[in-house]
Every structure is written in C-alpha cells, then in structure tokens.
Design a protein around this motif. Structure first.
Motif, PDB file in Angstrom:
ATOM      1  N   CYS A 166     -46.880 -24.095 -11.182  1.00  0.00           N
ATOM      2  CA  CYS A 166     -47.114 -23.601  -9.827  1.00  0.00           C
ATOM      3  C   CYS A 166     -48.198 -22.525  -9.899  1.00  0.00           C
ATOM      4  O   CYS A 166     -48.538 -22.032 -10.974  1.00  0.00           O
ATOM      5  CB  CYS A 166     -45.823 -23.046  -9.220  1.00  0.00           C
ATOM      6  N   ASN A 222     -51.366 -28.638  -8.651  1.00  0.00           N
ATOM      7  CA  ASN A 222     -50.987 -29.263  -7.396  1.00  0.00           C
ATOM      8  C   ASN A 222     -49.569 -28.810  -7.080  1.00  0.00           C
ATOM      9  O   ASN A 222     -48.614 -29.240  -7.731  1.00  0.00           O
ATOM     10  CB  ASN A 222     -51.080 -30.787  -7.533  1.00  0.00           C
ATOM     11  N   GLU A 223     -49.453 -27.934  -6.104  1.00  0.00           N
ATOM     12  CA  GLU A 223     -48.159 -27.316  -5.812  1.00  0.00           C
ATOM     13  C   GLU A 223     -47.120 -28.326  -5.325  1.00  0.00           C
ATOM     14  O   GLU A 223     -45.951 -28.230  -5.665  1.00  0.00           O
ATOM     15  CB  GLU A 223     -48.362 -26.209  -4.773  1.00  0.00           C
ATOM     16  N   GLU A 224     -47.554 -29.328  -4.556  1.00  0.00           N
ATOM     17  CA  GLU A 224     -46.601 -30.331  -4.067  1.00  0.00           C
ATOM     18  C   GLU A 224     -46.052 -31.142  -5.236  1.00  0.00           C
ATOM     19  O   GLU A 224     -44.852 -31.383  -5.342  1.00  0.00           O
ATOM     20  CB  GLU A 224     -47.270 -31.259  -3.048  1.00  0.00           C
ATOM     21  N   ARG A 225     -46.948 -31.548  -6.124  1.00  0.00           N
ATOM     22  CA  ARG A 225     -46.523 -32.310  -7.302  1.00  0.00           C
ATOM     23  C   ARG A 225     -45.580 -31.470  -8.172  1.00  0.00           C
ATOM     24  O   ARG A 225     -44.563 -31.959  -8.663  1.00  0.00           O
ATOM     25  CB  ARG A 225     -47.746 -32.743  -8.114  1.00  0.00           C
ATOM     26  N   ALA A 265     -43.601 -28.996  -7.176  1.00  0.00           N
ATOM     27  CA  ALA A 265     -42.310 -28.852  -6.491  1.00  0.00           C
ATOM     28  C   ALA A 265     -41.474 -30.117  -6.642  1.00  0.00           C
ATOM     29  O   ALA A 265     -40.267 -30.052  -6.899  1.00  0.00           O
ATOM     30  CB  ALA A 265     -42.533 -28.521  -5.014  1.00  0.00           C
ATOM     31  N   LYS A 266     -42.109 -31.275  -6.498  1.00  0.00           N
ATOM     32  CA  LYS A 266     -41.388 -32.546  -6.620  1.00  0.00           C
ATOM     33  C   LYS A 266     -40.829 -32.723  -8.031  1.00  0.00           C
ATOM     34  O   LYS A 266     -39.669 -33.086  -8.205  1.00  0.00           O
ATOM     35  CB  LYS A 266     -42.311 -33.726  -6.283  1.00  0.00           C
ATOM     36  N   ILE A 317     -43.255 -21.111  -3.588  1.00  0.00           N
ATOM     37  CA  ILE A 317     -43.621 -22.440  -3.100  1.00  0.00           C
ATOM     38  C   ILE A 317     -43.399 -22.456  -1.581  1.00  0.00           C
ATOM     39  O   ILE A 317     -42.426 -21.910  -1.087  1.00  0.00           O
ATOM     40  CB  ILE A 317     -42.761 -23.534  -3.782  1.00  0.00           C
ATOM     41  N   TYR A 343     -42.898 -26.124   3.353  1.00  0.00           N
ATOM     42  CA  TYR A 343     -43.285 -27.535   3.494  1.00  0.00           C
ATOM     43  C   TYR A 343     -43.101 -28.264   2.157  1.00  0.00           C
ATOM     44  O   TYR A 343     -42.515 -29.343   2.103  1.00  0.00           O
ATOM     45  CB  TYR A 343     -44.746 -27.664   3.959  1.00  0.00           C
ATOM     46  N   ASN A 344     -43.605 -27.671   1.079  1.00  0.00           N
ATOM     47  CA  ASN A 344     -43.495 -28.308  -0.239  1.00  0.00           C
ATOM     48  C   ASN A 344     -42.050 -28.351  -0.728  1.00  0.00           C
ATOM     49  O   ASN A 344     -41.663 -29.276  -1.446  1.00  0.00           O
ATOM     50  CB  ASN A 344     -44.391 -27.602  -1.260  1.00  0.00           C
ATOM     51  N   THR A 382     -40.483 -31.299   1.054  1.00  0.00           N
ATOM     52  CA  THR A 382     -40.993 -32.522   0.420  1.00  0.00           C
ATOM     53  C   THR A 382     -40.296 -32.751  -0.917  1.00  0.00           C
ATOM     54  O   THR A 382     -39.917 -33.878  -1.234  1.00  0.00           O
ATOM     55  CB  THR A 382     -42.523 -32.406   0.183  1.00  0.00           C
ATOM     56  N   ALA A 383     -40.102 -31.692  -1.675  1.00  0.00           N
ATOM     57  CA  ALA A 383     -39.474 -31.800  -2.997  1.00  0.00           C
ATOM     58  C   ALA A 383     -38.027 -32.275  -2.891  1.00  0.00           C
ATOM     59  O   ALA A 383     -37.572 -33.092  -3.693  1.00  0.00           O
ATOM     60  CB  ALA A 383     -39.533 -30.455  -3.712  1.00  0.00           C
TER      61      ALA A 383
END
Length: 157
Positions: free
Chosen positions: A26, A58-61, A63-64, A90, A93-94, A97-98
């Motif tokens: 992150c 990639n913060e979304e990646r 978090a997931k 984080i 939104y992320n 999604t996670a």
C-alpha cells in the motif's frame, strides 16, 4: 563511522519496484520504505508517480489481495480486515471493493469451522463460560457480533 550509502533516484526507484513486485504494497508501506532513503519531496513524488503509472503500486489490487489473504490464510472476519485496511490508510471505496473478494458462503462456512474447532479445544464444562470464550475468540478474529451469536448458539447447545 556511520556513513550511509547514497543511491541515485533511479537506483532507489528500482529498489522500490522490487519491493512492490515481491508483494503487493500500500502507499503507506512504500512511503515508510522511502523514508529510509531521505529523499527530497520532488524525488519522492516522481518515484511514487512512476510506481503507480507502471502499475507496481496499485492500492485497489493491494486491498483485494490483503482481504483475500487474511481471510483465507488467517481466517479473519470482515471487521478485522476493515480495521487493518483503515490502519493502512486505504480508501473506503477500495475497502468495499476488497470485501467483495470474500465469498459469502465461504465466509459462513469459515466461521462455523473455526467455531467448531475452537469449541473442541476449550476445556470448560459451564456452557455460559464456554460460549463467552468462543464469543471473545471470534470477536478478536473480527467477525460481526450478530453472526457470532448465531453461530455460537448453533454450535454450542
């Protein structure tokens, strides 16, 4: 002699790219790593932008994969995962999604499985104390209270 080795911006960028390739990171972790190099603000920003542009960061990646990993490997509940992701700054939104990475059926079967396993190793004959220990354990794991009470009442009867 406490002489620090100095690196060029490109060398530091490569080191941080490898740091991100080894495991999803992150922004906060990369920032902490950058502090070790005592960079000027412009260099930090340049490296940050480069890492994001080249998809190393990639913060979304992150978090997931964090949510999937902590759930599957450590059997953490959603609340614990949310708490840890917020600690890592984080975005909401992320985080949402996670949490979609966690399959609801798998989530329910996990809480039942760890409740049953824990129930077998608790040496307590008093049913109320046994339930209390199970509830505390599941709270630490980060499961939701209503789900915990429902599961504990079904497993311990």
């Amino acid at each position: 002699m406490d002489k620090k080795k100095s690196f060029t911006v490109d060398e530091i960028k490569r080191k941080l790219e490898n740091y991100c390739v080894y495991q999803d990171r992150c922004h906060k972790e990369v920032e902490q790593k950058m502090r070790e190099y005592n960079l000027i603000t412009e260099a930090k920003e340049m490296i940050f932008l480069s890492l994001m542009k080249d998809n190393f960061l990639n913060e979304e990646r992150f978090a997931k994969s964090f949510a999937r990993g902590k759930f599957r490997i450590k059997s953490w509940g959603k609340q614990r995962i949310v708490r840890e992701l917020k600690f890592k700054d984080i975005s909401d939104y992320n985080i949402k999604t996670a949490l979609k990475e966690i399959d609801e059926e798998e989530y329910l079967s996990t809480i039942y499985r760890i409740t049953e396993n824990r129930n077998e190793i608790i040496n307590e004959t008093d049913i109320y104390k046994r339930k209390k220990k199970l509830i505390e354990f599941l709270m630490r794991k980060g499961f939701e209270a209503d789900l915990i009470y429902k599961t504990v009442n079904e497993v311990v009867s």
